[in-house]
Design an enzyme around this catalytic site. Structure first.
Site, PDB file in Angstrom:
ATOM      1  N   HIS A 157       0.840  -1.223   0.000  1.00 50.90           N
ATOM      2  CA  HIS A 157       0.000   0.000   0.000  1.00 50.90           C
ATOM      3  C   HIS A 157       0.868   1.263   0.000  1.00 50.90           C
ATOM      4  O   HIS A 157       0.415   2.319   0.416  1.00 50.90           O
ATOM      5  CB  HIS A 157      -0.949   0.028   1.199  1.00 50.90           C
ATOM      6  N   SER A 278      14.708  22.501 -15.290  1.00 46.96           N
ATOM      7  CA  SER A 278      13.511  23.287 -15.594  1.00 46.96           C
ATOM      8  C   SER A 278      13.934  24.605 -16.187  1.00 46.96           C
ATOM      9  O   SER A 278      14.972  25.159 -15.830  1.00 46.96           O
ATOM     10  CB  SER A 278      12.718  23.517 -14.309  1.00 46.96           C
ATOM     11  N   LYS A 284      15.647  22.478 -10.132  1.00 46.80           N
ATOM     12  CA  LYS A 284      14.975  21.249 -10.548  1.00 46.80           C
ATOM     13  C   LYS A 284      15.896  20.204 -11.120  1.00 46.80           C
ATOM     14  O   LYS A 284      16.901  20.497 -11.760  1.00 46.80           O
ATOM     15  CB  LYS A 284      13.909  21.587 -11.595  1.00 46.80           C
ATOM     16  N   GLU A 291       9.652   9.151 -16.537  1.00 43.88           N
ATOM     17  CA  GLU A 291       8.243   9.485 -16.765  1.00 43.88           C
ATOM     18  C   GLU A 291       7.790   9.058 -18.157  1.00 43.88           C
ATOM     19  O   GLU A 291       6.687   8.540 -18.343  1.00 43.88           O
ATOM     20  CB  GLU A 291       8.024  10.987 -16.590  1.00 43.88           C
TER      21      GLU A 291
END
Ligand code: ARG
Length: 459
Positions: A157, A278, A284, A291
């Site tokens: 979980h 970024s 960043k 992704e």
């Protein structure tokens, strides 16, 4: 352009729109090598069977060689008016060698021609994918062996469950990618029958030797039913299904990299090579490659779905719908190839942050099960009672703001008088992981043993 290659029975040429919807050379040019291989095997067989002369065969083979060179050098004229790769090659062959070119299509149809070309392409794609999967497994194995002892939290979980090792976690993916490789190998075995010689749909009246062409093209045998031969695209669907499952596995690992690289987790650092910045936020460090790998499964499953819907409900044998088999299949394997390569790169480069993982491994009362097991083993308590006592210990520790190893003995004895100081030996994450020596468990020796077995299987 004048008449199409099939123009004998027509008075006028097709509408531009007819050509626009019909043309496939823009994408089936990727079958050029396979088309040439199929034609070479077919021409050689026709000559062996006495269907065409040695002179004609020699001219055809010479022309096909010249075309192969043109394709390799990028000088081959791919032309829309010839619709697809098959007629582009034949038209060029006629320009190069003259009328003998017209004999190549004896005892053959574009229906069995495309079936063999596409099978050869999908077979190669499966082989390439298996090789890539092995490289990815090799990368995971390297890292797993280096980190067989590195502790991290195991989750259920996404809540802390029990300590595991980073090596054990990586080995879970070695298993998944091993099953994926097995699925591609299974699909290959089933697809490895040659449809060439089924001709349009009914077979051929010429004395062709289907075993010879099958052998020449590396197939195990010819397909047994001519109707099935030209209408089957299961082989591509099976490969796409395997690709989709592989994509699911890649996506789960990618998701874990995304989570692990957050400052909140901080378990892993991706290399600069596989991170991006970024344009506005200077601090960043984004895991874009992970992704994108996570997202690619959408294309894979989309391709499987597209081709499934193209095939469902098609009456036997060939229908032009089936020309729509190629784009989804090419796109899926392009996406899979890129994903596997990028994932392999990320795995090879990533740096685990062992201190962060070890600290997290002990957080969240992750050794509570070890306490309960100790009560069962040492005090002969029924597991249900031990579970209850341990739950109360966790509650007490939470109230005192300590972890389980930090809970004073008096507190534990208040819950169960038989508890002795020896209990603390099982409450560290390292002891917890080391104790799980059952086959396939997370104990470092088990992890090393599984890694060694995989090394052997992959070599
Ligand atoms: N370009 C076609 C395809 O990809 C080749 C087969 C065409 N056959 C036909 N009877 N029109 O499916």
């Amino acid at each position: 352009g004048g008449q199409a290659m099939w123009g004998g029975r027509f008075a006028t040429r097709p509408a531009d729109l007819m050509q626009a919807i019909n043309v496939s050379i823009g994408f089936d040019r990727r079958l050029a090598d396979q088309d040439l291989a199929g034609s070479r095997a077919h021409a050689a067989m026709l000559r062996m069977q006495g269907v065409i002369t040695s002179e004609d065969e020699a001219a055809i083979q010479g022309g096909l060689d010249a075309i192969a060179t043109e394709i390799r050098d990028g000088t081959f004229p791919f032309r829309d008016e010839f619709e697809d790769i098959h007629m582009n090659v034949e038209a060029r062959l006629r320009e190069l060698i003259g009328p003998a070119a017209g004999r190549l299509h004896t005892a053959r149809s574009r229906n069995d021609q495309v079936a063999v070309d596409f099978r050869l392409w999908v077979r190669d794609a499966c082989d390439r994918t298996v090789a890539q999967l092995k490289r990815l497994q090799g990368a995971l194995l390297d890292r797993a062996e280096q980190h067989a002892d590195t502790l991290m939290p195991g989750f259920t979980h996404l809540q802390p469950a029990q300590p595991v090792t980073f090596g054990h976690h990586l080995m879970a993916y070695v298993e998944m990618f091993g099953r994926d490789a097995g699925r591609f190998a299974d699909a290959r075995r089933r697809m490895n029958e040659c449809p060439l010689g089924a001709a349009a749909l009914a077979g051929s009246p010429f004395p062709i030797d289907r075993d010879a062409t099958a052998r020449a093209l590396g197939f195990d045998r010819p397909t047994a039913n001519s109707l099935d031969s030209v209408s089957d695209r299961d082989f591509a669907l099976e490969a796409l299904a395997a690709a989709t499952l592989c994509g699911v596995h890649l996506s789960r690992l990618a998701e874990e990299l995304v989570i692990w690289t957050t400052p909140q987790f901080g378990f892993v650092r991706l290399s600069d090579a596989f991170s991006t910045g970024s344009s506005i936020m200077p601090q960043k460090r984004n895991p874009d490659a992970a992704e994108l790998v996570r997202a690619k499964v959408g294309r894979l499953m989309g391709s499987f779905t597209q081709l499934t819907l193209v095939m469902k409900g098609l009456p036997l044998a060939y229908s032009k719908d089936m020309q729509e088999d190629k784009v989804p299949t090419f796109e899926a394997f392009d996406a899979l190839e890129l994903s596997l390569a990028a994932m392999t790169g990320m795995v090879l480069d990533l740096e685990p942050v062992a201190e962060r993982m070890a600290a997290a491994a002990g957080a969240g009362f992750s050794t509570a099960t070890d306490l309960a097991d100790w009560l069962v083993r040492t005090l002969d308590m029924p597991f249900r009672d031990a579970h209850h006592v341990t739950g109360a210990a966790v509650k007490r520790a939470e109230a005192l703001g300590v972890d389980l190893p930090g809970l004073p003995l008096a507190e534990l004895q208040a819950l169960s008088p038989g508890i002795t100081p020896a209990v603390y030996d099982v409450l560290t994450p390292a002891a917890s992981a080391a104790s799980r020596t059952s086959f396939g468990g997370t104990a470092p020796d088990q992890v090393r043993r599984q890694a060694a077995l995989w090394r052997e299987r992959l070599s």
